[in-house]
Scaffold this active site. Structure first.
Site, PDB file in Angstrom:
ATOM      1  N   ASP A 111       1.705  -6.424  -0.317  1.00 35.82           N
ATOM      2  CA  ASP A 111       2.445  -6.939  -1.472  1.00 35.82           C
ATOM      3  C   ASP A 111       1.831  -8.229  -1.992  1.00 35.82           C
ATOM      4  O   ASP A 111       2.261  -8.748  -3.016  1.00 35.82           O
ATOM      5  CB  ASP A 111       3.906  -7.204  -1.084  1.00 35.82           C
ATOM      6  CG  ASP A 111       4.763  -5.960  -1.254  1.00 35.82           C
ATOM      7  OD1 ASP A 111       4.257  -4.974  -1.824  1.00 35.82           O
ATOM      8  OD2 ASP A 111       5.924  -5.971  -0.813  1.00 35.82           O
ATOM      9  N   ASP A 132       7.479   4.585  -0.935  1.00 38.72           N
ATOM     10  CA  ASP A 132       7.704   3.287  -0.294  1.00 38.72           C
ATOM     11  C   ASP A 132       8.622   3.447   0.922  1.00 38.72           C
ATOM     12  O   ASP A 132       9.329   4.445   1.065  1.00 38.72           O
ATOM     13  CB  ASP A 132       8.348   2.347  -1.332  1.00 38.72           C
ATOM     14  CG  ASP A 132       8.052   0.886  -1.071  1.00 38.72           C
ATOM     15  OD1 ASP A 132       7.589   0.555   0.029  1.00 38.72           O
ATOM     16  OD2 ASP A 132       8.304   0.072  -1.987  1.00 38.72           O
TER      17      ASP A 132
HETATM   18  C1  DGJ Z   1       7.837  -2.902  -1.992  1.00 44.75           C
HETATM   19  C2  DGJ Z   1       6.469  -2.533  -2.472  1.00 44.75           C
HETATM   20  O1  DGJ Z   1       5.515  -2.957  -1.561  1.00 44.75           O
HETATM   21  C3  DGJ Z   1       6.244  -3.136  -3.857  1.00 44.75           C
HETATM   22  O2  DGJ Z   1       4.943  -2.856  -4.293  1.00 44.75           O
HETATM   23  C4  DGJ Z   1       7.263  -2.583  -4.807  1.00 44.75           C
HETATM   24  O3  DGJ Z   1       7.048  -1.209  -4.976  1.00 44.75           O
HETATM   25  C5  DGJ Z   1       8.659  -2.852  -4.278  1.00 44.75           C
HETATM   26  N1  DGJ Z   1       8.811  -2.407  -2.924  1.00 44.75           N
HETATM   27  C6  DGJ Z   1       9.692  -2.193  -5.138  1.00 44.75           C
HETATM   28  O4  DGJ Z   1      10.942  -2.339  -4.635  1.00 44.75           O
END
Ligand code: DGJ
Length: 709
Positions: A509, A444
């Site tokens: 997301d 991430d």
């Molecule tokens: C952002 C990501 O896009 C989410 O899927 C998740 O992994 C969160 N971060 C976790 O902090």
């Protein structure tokens, strides 16, 4: 007429390019439909010779790969920079030789006055790839480089642009505009490709659609900052220009040093946008790290538990994930350091004794014992000010001395260009992967670069981006069996260069299926389905608050690297069975979905229609989704071009668990009893889809009749 030695004819799959080497930086004089053998003769230049017009210079400067202000080019120069004195700011290159190796052309050019050498590499395969490299050949003076972009001329008949906007949880929103005189431009300084301006654009003839019109598309394969411009000049010519955006002082070339631009990947089709975007997919599928094994159905813990890690709960979730057919279980954020919420812990990549008192072993054993692979979340480029790492090494943060840093999500970017910081992160990740049975890393990146200065005080995004690639490469070399997913607050880092090192992106997301239909349709213009993370989320979307039934959520996640991101502990047996049925349907169609040609269809704006065709056109799976309550009571028949016109196909509706498409007084006959239609009938007559509730989708399976030849 004999072929001219300074005109090079490159042949790709379905597209040709003719490159003129006579100017210095190469000029792509044709990028489009295939031409016959030996046509790269003098006549092409004669045919394209542009007349001088009143009120203009006495030359028509070509739109070379690096157009030159000093040669009279009126648009944005491809090279921006100068010596410390200001000299060398308007270079003019002269030819200095070339090599041709198959379909790979390398062209050298020199400017002895400015003390610069330029090398352009052009390769034509499934896509046209172009990159440029600038060397400072001066023996004494440094060159201050402000930008080196790749410029591609687009034929004058291109009249419209499709560009992209977006935001967090709403990536890849296409916008169609008329290509008027002047420039459309985007500058991205976020330190990642961004949610709002993915480095991708298309130009096409007036009214180009998915299956009609001439289309040219370009993408900058780069994971840092970028600038893009699409300009229509006063003389009518058009070009697109894509390159890395450099902050002031970000790049200085000392004598003998060079800068290599990111690659521009460009596609073209004379038959619409779908065929053009398939070139991007084929280009990615040809890269060596493209996944060859079936893409495992994922279960991700994020929307189920967030930071609330508890072994019993996670084991129970794993039980249910396995029961519904998941093949990989990914433990998301919250397992390490002091990370009990998003305010702390980044940088401390050791298992938290609070969250996992017995380490990760018991959970991993449980997951693998259930027959699933184990995956884990990391955010390696980051550091929380509230972390052991930051307390020990505040100097490793990518900030500007003397100023209070600007944080995002309570965190800072770590300066991976500092070797000690790099070694630390590599060591932590290496240990994590060596000590545990881990098949998947969700990598991430949630913080923009803001005032991100490297150790010497100059802007650090360029070096950081290269260090990220180096880190990924080294880790992959040490752990070749681990698959890496690129995530950046959802889909803020989706580009072909990161995809040379990763095999999946977390597209957004937003797991609201209604939004995902549009997001995935936009993303499908750059990446194929098997790379596109697509999960069935909770009934009520955490991002939008909307509710959607399982059938719509499943139909939407179906066309990607499929997964589940939902608290399965709240489901009863019937709901688990329905989910298991959706998973098993996906697995049945997975080889087609992940190996076929992704197609999109033109329809009214209330609907999105798309699907996947088998490469040999023996089979297809199509989705027709209603996004809104449409103005007409009945949707238009769905036209399905591009199948084999002479073959007969059996058409069947594929009901999804719990599917409720809306109150119907009658159902189209093909949905209940099937139908057999020829490919040309499907293309020109189509299939009548029933009236649909808003936020529903119906799946259609199309299979060539077996005994037909
Ligand atoms: C952002 C990501 O896009 C989410 O899927 C998740 O992994 C969160 N971060 C976790 O902090």
């Amino acid at each position: 007429m004999p072929a001219r030695a300074d005109l090079i004819h490159l042949r790709g799959t379905g597209t040709d390019a003719v490159v003129d080497l006579s100017h210095g930086a190469p000029v792509i004089v044709h990028w489009g439909a295939p031409l016959g053998e030996g046509r790269a003769g003098a006549s092409i230049s004669a045919a394209l010779d542009r007349p001088l017009v009143p009120g203009s210079p006495d030359v028509v400067a070509p739109i070379s790969v690096v157009p030159e202000h000093g040669s009279g080019f009126p648009g944005r120069p491809g090279l921006l920079g100068c010596r410390r004195s200001g000299a060398g700011w308007a270079p003019r290159f002269r030819p200095a030789g070339h090599t041709l190796d198959g379909n790979r052309l390398a062209v050298a050019a020199r400017d002895g006055v400015a003390g610069l050498a330029l090398t352009t590499t052009i390769e034509l395969g499934h896509a046209l790839t172009v990159r440029v490299e600038l060397a400072n050949t001066s023996e004494r003076e440094r060159y201050l480089l402000n930008g080196l972009s790749v410029t591609l001329p687009v034929p004058q008949r291109a009249a419209e642009l499709v560009t992209f906007t977006g935001r967090w949880a709403r990536e890849f929103q296409p916008v169609r505009t008329e290509w008027t005189q002047g420039a459309w431009t985007v500058e991205n300084r976020r330190g990642r490709p961004s949610h709002e301006h993915p480095p991708l654009l298309f130009a096409g003839t007036a009214g180009f659609r998915e299956w009609t019109g001439s289309v040219w598309g370009a993408h900058l394969a780069w994971s840092g900052n970028h600038a893009m411009i699409a300009e229509r000049l006063a003389d009518g010519r058009r070009y697109v220009q894509l390159g890395e955006l450099l902050h002031p002082g970000e790049l200085t070339l000392e004598p003998g040093e060079s800068y290599r631009s990111p690659e521009v990947v460009a596609v073209h089709s004379e038959a619409g946008l779908t065929a053009a975007t398939q070139q991007f997919h084929r280009h990615l599928r040809a890269r060596p790290n493209h996944p060859r094994s079936p893409r495992p159905v994922m279960f991700n813990t994020w929307e189920a538990v967030r930071f609330d890690h508890d072994l019993d709960r996670l084991r129970a979730l794993a039980d249910r994930a396995a029961r519904v057919g998941a093949e990989r279980f990914v433990l998301d954020d919250g397992w390490f350091g002091s990370r009990r919420d998003d305010t702390s812990g980044l940088g401390d990549w050791t298992v938290s004794p609070d969250a996992h008192p017995q380490g990760l072993g018991p959970l991993i054993e449980h997951v693998t014992g259930l027959g699933m692979q184990f995956g884990i979340w990391v955010e390696p480029e980051m550091v929380s000010p509230d972390s052991g790492l930051f307390r020990a090494h505040p100097e490793w943060a990518l900030t500007t001395d003397g100023y209070e840093p600007v944080l995002a999500r309570h965190q800072l970017v770590l300066d991976l260009a500092q070797q000690d910081a790099y070694d630390y992160v590599l060591g932590q990740l290496d240990a994590l992967l060596s000590d545990h049975d881990i098949a998947h890393l969700k990598w991430d990146m949630n913080c923009d670069h803001m005032g991100a200065s490297g150790a010497g005080g100059a802007p650090g995004t360029h070096e950081q981006t290269l260090s990220l690639y180096r880190l990924l490469d080294e880790l992959r070399q040490r752990h070749p069996g681990v698959e890496i997913e690129s995530c950046s607050s959802g889909g803020a880092r989706i580009d072909h260069e990161i995809l040379r090192r990763t095999v999946r992106v977390w597209t957004s997301d937003c797991v609201d299926a209604l939004e995902r239909q549009t997001i995935q349709s936009g993303a499908s213009m750059l990446i194929p389905p098997e790379l596109m993370g697509a999960h069935i989320g909770p009934e009520r979307s955490p991002a939008t608050g909307r509710r959607h039934d399982l059938a719509f959520r499943a139909a939407t996640a179906f066309f990607g690297h499929f997964g589940i991101e939902w608290n399965l502990l709240g489901l009863d047996d019937a709901e688990l069975d329905a989910l298991a049925e959706a998973v098993s349907l996906h697995r049945r169609f997975r080889p087609l979905l992940h190996g076929g040609d992704a197609v999109r269809f033109d329809t009214e704006s209330a609907y999105i229609a798309h699907g996947v065709y088998a490469p040999d056109r023996s089979e297809a799976l199509v989705s027709f989704a209603a996004l809104a309550w449409a103005p007409s009571q009945t949707p238009p028949p769905l036209l399905l071009p591009g199948l084999d016109p002479d073959r007969r196909y059996e058409i069947q509706h594929v009901p999804l668990p719990g599917e409720d498409l809306g109150p119907q007084r009658s159902t189209p006959a093909w949905m209940t009893g099937g139908a057999v239609l020829a490919g040309d009938e499907l293309a020109h007559i189509g299939l009548q889809v029933p009236p649909l509730y808003a936020a529903t989708a119906t799946l259609i399976h199309i299979q060539a009749v077996r005994d037909d030849t």
